[in-house]
Scaffold this motif. Structure first.
Motif, PDB file in Angstrom:
ATOM      1  N   TRP A  41     -22.641  14.002  23.159  1.00  0.00           N
ATOM      2  CA  TRP A  41     -22.394  13.165  24.326  1.00  0.00           C
ATOM      3  C   TRP A  41     -22.853  13.833  25.613  1.00  0.00           C
ATOM      4  CZ3 TRP A  41     -19.319  13.214  20.100  1.00  0.00           C
ATOM      5  CH2 TRP A  41     -18.980  11.980  19.548  1.00  0.00           C
ATOM      6  N   GLN A  47     -23.664   8.515  24.252  1.00  0.00           N
ATOM      7  CA  GLN A  47     -24.151   9.263  23.098  1.00  0.00           C
ATOM      8  C   GLN A  47     -25.678   9.210  23.103  1.00  0.00           C
ATOM      9  OE1 GLN A  47     -22.206   8.077  19.519  1.00  0.00           O
ATOM     10  NE2 GLN A  47     -22.947   9.831  18.333  1.00  0.00           N
ATOM     11  N   GLU A  99     -10.413   7.063  13.240  1.00  0.00           N
ATOM     12  CA  GLU A  99     -11.482   6.295  13.894  1.00  0.00           C
ATOM     13  C   GLU A  99     -11.370   4.805  13.579  1.00  0.00           C
ATOM     14  OE1 GLU A  99     -13.280   7.746  16.063  1.00  0.00           O
ATOM     15  OE2 GLU A  99     -12.735   9.812  15.557  1.00  0.00           O
ATOM     16  N   ASN A 123     -13.683   2.666  15.644  1.00  0.00           N
ATOM     17  CA  ASN A 123     -15.105   3.036  15.657  1.00  0.00           C
ATOM     18  C   ASN A 123     -15.724   2.908  14.269  1.00  0.00           C
ATOM     19  OD1 ASN A 123     -14.486   3.745  18.307  1.00  0.00           O
ATOM     20  ND2 ASN A 123     -14.186   5.886  17.790  1.00  0.00           N
ATOM     21  N   THR A 155     -21.314   3.857  13.627  1.00  0.00           N
ATOM     22  CA  THR A 155     -20.642   2.621  14.023  1.00  0.00           C
ATOM     23  C   THR A 155     -21.223   1.398  13.328  1.00  0.00           C
ATOM     24  OG1 THR A 155     -22.126   2.394  15.927  1.00  0.00           O
ATOM     25  CG2 THR A 155     -20.034   3.534  16.283  1.00  0.00           C
ATOM     26  N   GLY A 208     -17.236   1.255  21.167  1.00  0.00           N
ATOM     27  CA  GLY A 208     -18.162   2.320  21.543  1.00  0.00           C
ATOM     28  C   GLY A 208     -19.225   1.803  22.482  1.00  0.00           C
ATOM     29  N   SER A 237     -23.263   2.544  21.712  1.00  0.00           N
ATOM     30  CA  SER A 237     -23.753   1.780  20.561  1.00  0.00           C
ATOM     31  C   SER A 237     -23.955   0.314  20.927  1.00  0.00           C
ATOM     32  CB  SER A 237     -22.760   1.913  19.407  1.00  0.00           C
ATOM     33  OG  SER A 237     -23.130   1.086  18.324  1.00  0.00           O
TER      34      SER A 237
END
Length: 421
Positions: free
Chosen positions: A123, A132, A281, A284, A358, A365, A368
């Motif tokens: 990141w 990202q 997660e 995500n 993802t 996110g 993405s």
């Protein structure tokens, strides 16, 4: 169905002739936009339904995740509008600068301090803003590769090892060293390799070179897995998940529990416990498992149907693209989103090893969402110029023509004036 090839003209005027050959602008493929918005809405609904659980686990306000996702979608729609309205020939000229910016962002991510919760150097963080870098890299490689391969196709040099495989091979090795090596993101590197391989195939790279490239990529991936303890642990967990459910296979086991708990019709939006810290997660990488827990097999099948419909629209546009560069752009977008979806969903149902990647448009996110929408914007713009016109064939070097590349390229098109829309 008609088979199309390339427009006539020498290599020096090919780009100009392609730009002039885009033809009359007509109504774009709005189904592409409708399907994309439907996937965004589904993701937002799922994130909203688990926002209370996510906020309780992360100790943030109840609207934190929903608000950030709405901001990401808003920025993504801006990126979509830019990609859909900046002319295709300008994107072609911007390919190298875009790749340089993406490389610089990736290097910046490597040297920046990491978040203790996410220790990988993936990141770029500037105060409250972060993104990202690999998502920008995917987009940049797609545009650059489309330009490189389109020029080779126009000049009849697609089979030239030095002109094609050398720059592509160097780019993949450097990208792999940084993304899969330094950033420990083998999943994203797999998506980049898939984008590259599909675009090389569609452009008409001789199969012997393509097979060798694929074997080389598989060998390097195997070495990366063998050389890294946590990757070996993930592979062992994939091969025997029940033996590692409390350790390396914990996320995979919890994901399958969530999918199985959903049954046929799901537990409903207000039910389910996996988001309360059980499934890592949850918003995500694991959002498909959460979705299946809430909507069951029927809901999961409908979500898969939306993705298939989206990829079918992209294939439809690619088959009718007005020039080789536009076609390769759309093929790259289709391979990017389809392979990434396959990896994510396959990991959640246990048919593929777990990877931190993802689900396009659905997962929480910002980066993405933004770059996936930018990629759809490129395809949406190409859909404005789809044409029934036949692209004339160019001979290969030596005076012969290999039509196997055309058979891989476009199979039929339509004319907007004939009611194709």
């Amino acid at each position: 169905m008609r088979t199309t090839g390339m427009r006539s003209g020498d290599g020096g005027t090919a780009a100009a002739s392609e730009g002039a050959a885009l033809g009359r602008r007509h109504r774009p493929d709005y189904w592409l936009l409708v399907l994309t918005v439907m996937l965004l809405v589904i993701g937002l609904i799922v994130i909203f339904s688990i926002s209370t659980a996510l906020s309780a686990v992360a100790h943030v306000s109840g609207n934190y995740y929903v608000t950030r996702q709405l901001i990401a979608i808003a920025l993504g729609l801006v990126a979509f509008a830019v990609a859909a309205n900046v002319p295709i020939d300008i994107w072609r000229r911007l390919a190298r600068p875009l790749l340089i910016v993406a490389a610089a962002a990736t290097l910046l991510a490597i040297v920046m301090p990491v978040n203790p919760n996410y220790p990988a150097h993936r990141w770029v963080r500037l105060g409250a803003f972060s993104f990202q870098s690999v998502e920008l890299l995917k987009f940049a490689i797609l545009v650059w590769l489309a330009g490189l391969l389109a020029a080779a196709v126009q000049q009849g040099t697609i089979g030239n090892l030095r002109l094609i495989l050398k720059p592509v091979g160097i780019a993949m090795l450097v990208t792999g060293a940084v993304v899969a090596g330094v950033q420990s993101d083998l999943g994203s590197m797999g998506v980049i390799v898939a984008i590259t391989g599909v675009m090389l195939f569609v452009a008409g790279l001789p199969m012997k070179w393509l097979v060798l490239a694929v074997l080389g990529a598989l060998l390097l991936a195997g070495l990366l897995v063998a050389a890294t303890p946590y990757r070996r642990a993930r592979l062992e967990a994939y091969l025997n998940p029940s033996a590692n459910c409390q350790a390396s296979a914990y996320q995979a086991c919890q994901a399958q529990i969530a999918v199985g708990t959903g049954g046929m019709f799901g537990l409903g939006l207000g039910s389910g416990v996996q988001a309360y810290g059980y499934l890592p997660e949850a918003a995500n990488d694991s959002i498909f498992a959460i979705y299946a827990e809430k909507f069951g097999f029927i809901g999961a099948a409908l979500l898969l149907a939306l993705f298939v419909a989206l990829f079918a629209r992209l294939k439809h546009i690619a088959e009718r693209a007005p020039d080789v560069f536009s076609q390769l752009l759309v093929v790259g977008v289709m391979s990017w989103l389809s392979v990434q979806s396959l990896i994510n969903i396959g990991a959640m149902i246990g048919v593929l090893p777990l990877k931190g990647i993802t689900l396009p448009f659905v997962s929480y996110g910002g980066t993405s969402v933004i770059f996936a929408l930018a990629a759809i914007g490129l395809a949406f713009q190409v859909s404005r110029y789809t044409s029934y016109a036949r692209l004339s064939k160019q001979p290969k070097q030596g005076g012969t023509y290999d039509d196997s590349a055309d058979r891989r390229r476009i199979r039929g098109a339509y004319h907007p004036d004939l009611g194709g829309r």
